[in-house]
Write an enzyme that holds these catalytic residues in place. Structure first.
Site, PDB file in Angstrom:
ATOM      1  N   LYS A 194       4.894  -4.332  -4.235  1.00 43.13           N
ATOM      2  CA  LYS A 194       5.488  -4.309  -2.896  1.00 43.13           C
ATOM      3  C   LYS A 194       6.380  -5.539  -2.704  1.00 43.13           C
ATOM      4  CE  LYS A 194       2.021  -1.617  -0.441  1.00 43.13           C
ATOM      5  NZ  LYS A 194       1.132  -1.662   0.725  1.00 43.13           N
ATOM      6  N   GLY A 212      -9.550  -0.765  -7.649  1.00 51.00           N
ATOM      7  CA  GLY A 212      -8.314   0.011  -7.613  1.00 51.00           C
ATOM      8  C   GLY A 212      -7.703   0.366  -8.940  1.00 51.00           C
ATOM      9  N   ASP A 215       0.325  -6.614  -3.626  1.00 47.33           N
ATOM     10  CA  ASP A 215       0.799  -6.736  -2.246  1.00 47.33           C
ATOM     11  C   ASP A 215       1.461  -8.099  -2.072  1.00 47.33           C
ATOM     12  OD1 ASP A 215       0.151  -4.325  -0.689  1.00 47.33           O
ATOM     13  OD2 ASP A 215      -1.905  -4.765  -1.253  1.00 47.33           O
TER      14      ASP A 215
END
Length: 184
Positions: free
Chosen positions: A135, A48, A107
């Site tokens: 997040k 990513g 996350d």
């Protein structure tokens, strides 16, 4: 690939290409100031972070080395078990070095917390974290993230390195994927 190419797979755009570009310039300026006159090793977390790492590195005004790691946490379903495997380790010796981990998204923060601890055990001068997206669940983990692109809600996001089933990483923006795509 852009928003119109996604058809009804895209729910909405959360962060535009222009916003990403502007924020990366700001982050690069902060990093340049913090590491002025210092050796810096950028450590990208595959897959990513490829987009973030490339654009961030190009935004820096001083030379920085780059290396890559691939780690995997696995568990039941989409929940991290906290058990982490190194799939690709660093090629560089980081003892005595200033290390900046570059991530696409944090996350839960569990895997990244493990990675920070692992790298700190190797004797670097410093280990810091830069992420494009953080997040809300990441706030539950004791993890100091020095450079943050955007705080986004706990939604299923894709684009700019973030994927669903290895697709959509090449979008130049960050958006939410329509539920009918991943609820099949």
């Amino acid at each position: 690939m852009d928003a119109k190419d996604m058809g009804d797979a895209l729910e909405k755009v959360l962060v535009t290409e222009e916003q990403i570009e502007a924020r990366l310039k700001e982050l690069a300026a902060e990093i340049d100031a913090d590491y002025a006159g210092k050796d810096l090793l950028l450590v990208g977390v595959l897959k990513g972070a490829v987009m973030v790492m490339a654009d961030l590195a190009r935004g820096l005004s001083h030379a920085a080395e780059m290396d890559w790691m691939a780690v995997s946490s696995y568990g039941a379903g989409t929940t991290s078990s906290g058990v982490v495997r190194i799939l690709k380790d660093l090629e560089a010796d980081i003892s005595g070095r200033n290390v900046l981990i570059v991530e696409d998204v944090i996350d839960s923060g569990l895997t990244l917390s493990w990675l920070v601890g692992n790298l700190r055990s190797r004797g670097p001068s410093s280990v810091e974290v830069c992420t494009m997206v953080r997040k809300p669940l990441a706030f539950d983990v004791d993890l100091d993230v020095k450079y943050i692109g955007f705080d986004l809600p706990n939604e299923f996001i894709v684009g700019y390195g973030l994927d669903y089933a290895e697709k959509y990483r090449n979008l130049p923006f960050i958006g939410t994927l329509a539920p009918q795509v991943y609820e099949r």
